[in-house]
Scaffold this active site. Structure first.
Site, mmCIF file in Angstrom:
data_model
loop_
_atom_site.group_PDB
_atom_site.id
_atom_site.type_symbol
_atom_site.label_atom_id
_atom_site.label_comp_id
_atom_site.label_asym_id
_atom_site.label_seq_id
_atom_site.Cartn_x
_atom_site.Cartn_y
_atom_site.Cartn_z
ATOM 1 N N LEU A 42 -7.176 -5.203 -5.332
ATOM 2 C CA LEU A 42 -8.519 -5.151 -4.738
ATOM 3 C C LEU A 42 -8.810 -6.360 -3.856
ATOM 4 O O LEU A 42 -8.388 -7.478 -4.134
ATOM 5 C CB LEU A 42 -9.575 -5.067 -5.850
ATOM 6 C CG LEU A 42 -9.458 -3.865 -6.796
ATOM 7 C CD1 LEU A 42 -10.634 -3.852 -7.782
ATOM 8 C CD2 LEU A 42 -9.394 -2.542 -6.033
ATOM 9 N N HIS A 43 -9.570 -6.110 -2.789
ATOM 10 C CA HIS A 43 -9.985 -7.147 -1.841
ATOM 11 C C HIS A 43 -11.437 -6.891 -1.463
ATOM 12 O O HIS A 43 -12.091 -5.992 -2.038
ATOM 13 C CB HIS A 43 -9.047 -7.154 -0.635
ATOM 14 C CG HIS A 43 -8.863 -5.807 0.019
ATOM 15 N ND1 HIS A 43 -9.905 -5.094 0.585
ATOM 16 C CD2 HIS A 43 -7.760 -5.033 0.163
ATOM 17 C CE1 HIS A 43 -9.445 -3.960 1.073
ATOM 18 N NE2 HIS A 43 -8.152 -3.896 0.813
ATOM 19 N N HIS A 73 -12.651 -3.255 -0.904
ATOM 20 C CA HIS A 73 -12.961 -2.516 -2.137
ATOM 21 C C HIS A 73 -14.275 -3.026 -2.736
ATOM 22 O O HIS A 73 -15.081 -2.246 -3.259
ATOM 23 C CB HIS A 73 -11.848 -2.707 -3.174
ATOM 24 C CG HIS A 73 -10.498 -2.254 -2.727
ATOM 25 N ND1 HIS A 73 -9.486 -3.133 -2.431
ATOM 26 C CD2 HIS A 73 -9.981 -1.010 -2.532
ATOM 27 C CE1 HIS A 73 -8.397 -2.454 -2.084
ATOM 28 N NE2 HIS A 73 -8.668 -1.171 -2.133
ATOM 29 N N GLN A 108 0.868 10.472 -3.182
ATOM 30 C CA GLN A 108 0.457 10.260 -1.803
ATOM 31 C C GLN A 108 1.388 9.325 -1.035
ATOM 32 O O GLN A 108 1.096 8.967 0.095
ATOM 33 C CB GLN A 108 -1.002 9.797 -1.718
ATOM 34 C CG GLN A 108 -1.272 8.406 -2.251
ATOM 35 C CD GLN A 108 -2.771 8.138 -2.318
ATOM 36 O OE1 GLN A 108 -3.482 8.745 -3.123
ATOM 37 N NE2 GLN A 108 -3.252 7.246 -1.477
ATOM 38 N N LYS A 131 -12.329 2.850 6.881
ATOM 39 C CA LYS A 131 -11.017 2.425 7.372
ATOM 40 C C LYS A 131 -10.015 3.580 7.324
ATOM 41 O O LYS A 131 -9.161 3.704 8.180
ATOM 42 C CB LYS A 131 -10.484 1.267 6.531
ATOM 43 C CG LYS A 131 -9.062 0.951 6.825
ATOM 44 C CD LYS A 131 -8.668 -0.406 6.358
ATOM 45 C CE LYS A 131 -7.235 -0.678 6.749
ATOM 46 N NZ LYS A 131 -6.286 0.176 6.003
ATOM 47 N N SER A 173 -6.538 -4.989 4.034
ATOM 48 C CA SER A 173 -5.681 -3.961 3.454
ATOM 49 C C SER A 173 -4.817 -4.613 2.384
ATOM 50 O O SER A 173 -4.397 -5.771 2.543
ATOM 51 C CB SER A 173 -4.779 -3.357 4.538
ATOM 52 O OG SER A 173 -3.684 -2.684 3.938
ATOM 53 N N SER A 174 -4.546 -3.869 1.330
ATOM 54 C CA SER A 174 -3.683 -4.395 0.270
ATOM 55 C C SER A 174 -2.296 -4.713 0.820
ATOM 56 O O SER A 174 -1.558 -5.501 0.237
ATOM 57 C CB SER A 174 -3.578 -3.381 -0.866
ATOM 58 O OG SER A 174 -4.871 -3.035 -1.316
ATOM 59 N N ARG A 175 -1.937 -4.088 1.942
ATOM 60 C CA ARG A 175 -0.600 -4.317 2.512
ATOM 61 C C ARG A 175 -0.540 -5.575 3.384
ATOM 62 O O ARG A 175 0.549 -6.007 3.746
ATOM 63 C CB ARG A 175 -0.165 -3.110 3.333
ATOM 64 C CG ARG A 175 0.110 -1.859 2.477
ATOM 65 C CD ARG A 175 0.631 -0.718 3.341
ATOM 66 N NE ARG A 175 1.105 0.407 2.570
ATOM 67 C CZ ARG A 175 0.353 1.447 2.208
ATOM 68 N NH1 ARG A 175 -0.921 1.479 2.539
ATOM 69 N NH2 ARG A 175 0.873 2.440 1.505
HETATM 70 P P1 AMP Z 1 -6.871 1.935 -1.392
HETATM 71 O O1 AMP Z 1 -6.859 1.084 -2.603
HETATM 72 O O2 AMP Z 1 -6.168 1.336 -0.212
HETATM 73 O O3 AMP Z 1 -6.501 3.364 -1.662
HETATM 74 O O4 AMP Z 1 -8.379 1.972 -0.927
HETATM 75 C C1 AMP Z 1 -9.390 2.400 -1.815
HETATM 76 C C2 AMP Z 1 -10.642 2.619 -1.021
HETATM 77 O O5 AMP Z 1 -11.018 1.396 -0.372
HETATM 78 C C3 AMP Z 1 -10.446 3.652 0.099
HETATM 79 O O6 AMP Z 1 -11.596 4.478 0.162
HETATM 80 C C4 AMP Z 1 -10.294 2.801 1.325
HETATM 81 O O7 AMP Z 1 -10.703 3.444 2.505
HETATM 82 C C5 AMP Z 1 -11.211 1.636 0.997
HETATM 83 N N1 AMP Z 1 -10.848 0.470 1.789
HETATM 84 C C6 AMP Z 1 -9.613 -0.076 1.931
HETATM 85 N N2 AMP Z 1 -9.657 -1.103 2.802
HETATM 86 C C7 AMP Z 1 -10.942 -1.209 3.228
HETATM 87 C C8 AMP Z 1 -11.619 -2.061 4.145
HETATM 88 N N3 AMP Z 1 -10.978 -3.033 4.807
HETATM 89 N N4 AMP Z 1 -12.949 -1.883 4.333
HETATM 90 C C9 AMP Z 1 -13.600 -0.884 3.664
HETATM 91 N N5 AMP Z 1 -13.017 -0.047 2.797
HETATM 92 C C10 AMP Z 1 -11.706 -0.196 2.582
#
Ligand code: AMP
Length: 259
Positions: free
Chosen positions: A30-31, A34, A58, A146, A182-184
């Protein structure tokens, strides 16, 4: 904040709570992006559930799945500080029991853009979202703009299958240099991160031809205008071994410079 690892355990915890439930589905690591989703859920619901599930269905590439960052302890701290009540951290077999064979395919919206480069990605996303909605039964679920195509797919899923959940989309959170969180991103070297900044800069032009020209030096999967609601200029690039996606909403005055 409590943590549940089974569907039964989660339902038991939820049974002890009263009021509307907001769900924030995530893959962990998480960042602040999230965090914005969790805070939005906190503001609108009595109970906030955050799921941490790196959904194997996915990922098209096994190497990407294996390399996906995991940090449950850090995630628990961030989620609790942002106001989560319950963390749902199921192991893969809790979500995909032996013999699993039922999938949701949001047909047309899952093609194009991400779908052309990650063929079964949105089938995995739609299926896990439907399962999470059934497990948690939230009144509202929170997604990041995003991943604009993901929002479009999930909204279509909800409409087509008459699900009783409101989908909220939250603006993209960026670092001060413009890169979408982004987590990446943690995988980028300093030089790669510098190169990656071409992505938000290209999108900031809000012009397809200008964005294509600005990304000419990168390994581009696509740069396209997508007719979602709202329409977006979206792109995906590869920087080293890291694949990054981003988009800007067209016809609005939010800018990629905003944090
Ligand atoms: P993930 O953990 O990457 O699957 O992301 C979980 C949720 O967080 C998804 O709905 C993403 O679109 C959202 N998310 C990821 N990065 C961002 C960001 N930089 N700003 C806003 N929402 C984000």
């Amino acid at each position: 904040m409590r943590t549940a690892r089974t569907i039964e355990g989660l339902r038991r915890e939820l049974g002890a709570q009263a009021g509307s439930v907001g769900l924030v589905p995530t893959m962990g690591a998480l960042h602040a992006g999230h965090e914005a989703l969790i805070r939005a859920a906190r503001a609108e619901n009595e109970v906030v559930v955050v799921s941490l599930f790196v959904n194997p269905a996915q990922f098209d590439e096994g190497a990407d799945l294996a390399a996906y960052p995991r940090d449950e302890e850090g995630d628990a701290e961030l989620a609790a500080a942002a106001g989560a009540d319950l963390l749902f951290v199921p192991p893969p077999e809790e979500i995909y029991p032996p013999g699993f064979q039922t999938w949701v395919d949001v047909e047309r919206l899952s093609r194009g853009l991400e779908g052309d480069h990650r063929p079964s990605h949105f089938r995995g996303v739609a299926t896990v979202c439907l399962k999470l909605f059934n497990i948690v039964r939230p009144q509202r679920a929170y997604f990041g703009q995003k991943d604009a195509q993901q929002v479009a797919v999930v909204r279509r899923l909800v409409r087509d299958l008459d699900l009783e959940v409101e989908i909220r989309s939250i603006p993209t959170v960026r670092d001060p240099d413009g890169l979408a969180l982004s987590s990446r991103n943690g995988r980028l070297s300093a030089a790669e991160r510098e190169a990656a900044l071409a992505l938000p800069r290209a999108l900031a032009t809000r012009d397809l031809a200008a964005a294509r020209a600005a990304l000419a030096s990168l390994d581009v999967d696509y740069v396209e205008i997508a007719d979602f609601d709202p329409p977006v200029l979206a792109a995906a690039v590869r920087v080293g071994s890291t694949r990054l996606i981003d988009n800007v909403v067209l016809g609005s005055n939010d800018t990629v410079e905003e944090t």
